[in-house]
Design a protein around this motif. Structure first.
Motif, short mmCIF file in Angstrom:
data_model
loop_
_atom_site.label_atom_id
_atom_site.label_comp_id
_atom_site.label_asym_id
_atom_site.label_seq_id
_atom_site.Cartn_x
_atom_site.Cartn_y
_atom_site.Cartn_z
N THR A 112 54.60 26.38 12.75
CA THR A 112 55.84 25.82 13.23
C THR A 112 56.12 26.10 14.79
O THR A 112 56.93 25.31 15.24
N GLN B 15 58.95 21.50 14.04
CA GLN B 15 59.64 22.12 12.85
C GLN B 15 60.22 21.15 12.04
O GLN B 15 60.39 19.84 12.40
N PRO C 223 62.75 21.76 9.06
CA PRO C 223 63.68 22.50 8.21
C PRO C 223 64.21 21.54 6.95
O PRO C 223 64.30 20.44 7.47
N GLU D 127 68.52 33.34 5.67
CA GLU D 127 67.11 33.15 5.21
C GLU D 127 66.92 34.24 4.28
O GLU D 127 66.08 34.22 3.45
N ASP E 254 62.29 27.07 7.91
CA ASP E 254 62.98 26.15 6.67
C ASP E 254 64.62 26.05 6.85
O ASP E 254 64.69 24.97 6.29
#
Length: 238
Positions: A77, A81, A83, A98, A107
């Motif tokens: 990452t 990224q 997500p 998270e 994520d």
């Protein structure tokens, strides 16, 4: 076998097996974490929502897999990224996205303010995630026993302004308090009712933002609300 009659060699053999069992995590009664399953690299709103639901279910049942939290994920990452969901949540220390959704590095695209209130900067941040990163799902997450909502209710009912910049938070949440009071109903839990109303108003405001409205009409993003129960860890999805 009589332990008192074990020879030195027999004792070392038995104790060696026991040690290997401990090192392998094979103690009697120990519960191992379930293995993480392969996940898609491309997401749409449906698959992103399902990922959130699955992760929260693992969190509630104490079967978390703690995905994407290893050094390899960190290295990957660092290059970019991807997500799959934006979470607009409260700064409350008990509601870490998270954690409650059992996710890891890269994520979730997270924006947090007291009472998950939004302003131009917050909307711009959400638009950036949607337009630039292609995030297909935005979730506004309210939660049980919200302190910002409680403070707003007290300020409204006592007609006393909040100090300094906290007043800005109160003014953002005030419409939710007024809407609940104007409904003519007497909720058994006023804070709970205002949290839910505030979440719905925030979702509506995001849906009305020009860029997000356009992208939602094109099927590029879905904007939803949710409610986190501090007691159980469960997330309701509106």
């Amino acid at each position: 076998m009589d332990v008192r009659k074990l020879s030195r060699r027999q004792f070392l053999g038995v104790s060696g097996v026991a040690t290997l069992g401990l090192l392998a995590g094979c103690e009697v009664g120990e519960t191992s974490k379930p293995a993480a399953t392969a996940e898609p690299t491309e997401f749409n709103a449906d698959s992103a929502l399902q990922m959130l639901k699955d992760g929260n279910a693992r969190f509630v049942t104490n079967l978390t897999v703690d995905p994407n939290q290893d050094p390899n994920r960190r290295t990957t990452t660092a290059k970019g990224q991807n997500p799959f969901a934006t979470i607009v949540g409260c700064v409350d220390s008990r509601v870490g996205p998270e954690v409650v959704f059992d996710r890891g590095i890269g994520d979730l695209f997270v924006v947090r303010t007291a009472g998950q209130v939004i302003d131009d900067v917050v909307i711009g941040s959400i638009e950036f995630g949607t337009a630039e990163l292609g995030i297909p799902l935005v979730m506004v997450l309210g939660h049980q026993k919200c302190g910002a909502v409680t403070a707003t209710i007290e300020s409204v009912e006592k007609n006393e302004p909040a100090p300094d910049q906290i007043a800005a938070i109160v003014e953002h949440i005030r419409p939710a308090v007024e809407a609940v009071k104007a409904s003519g109903q007497e909720p058994s839990d006023l804070v709970d009712a205002v949290v839910r109303e505030n979440t719905k108003l925030t979702v509506a405001a995001l849906k009305a933002a020009p860029l997000l409205a356009q992208m939602e009409s094109e099927g590029k993003v879905r904007i939803i609300g949710g409610y986190y129960h501090l007691d159980s860890g469960t997330v309701e999805f509106f």
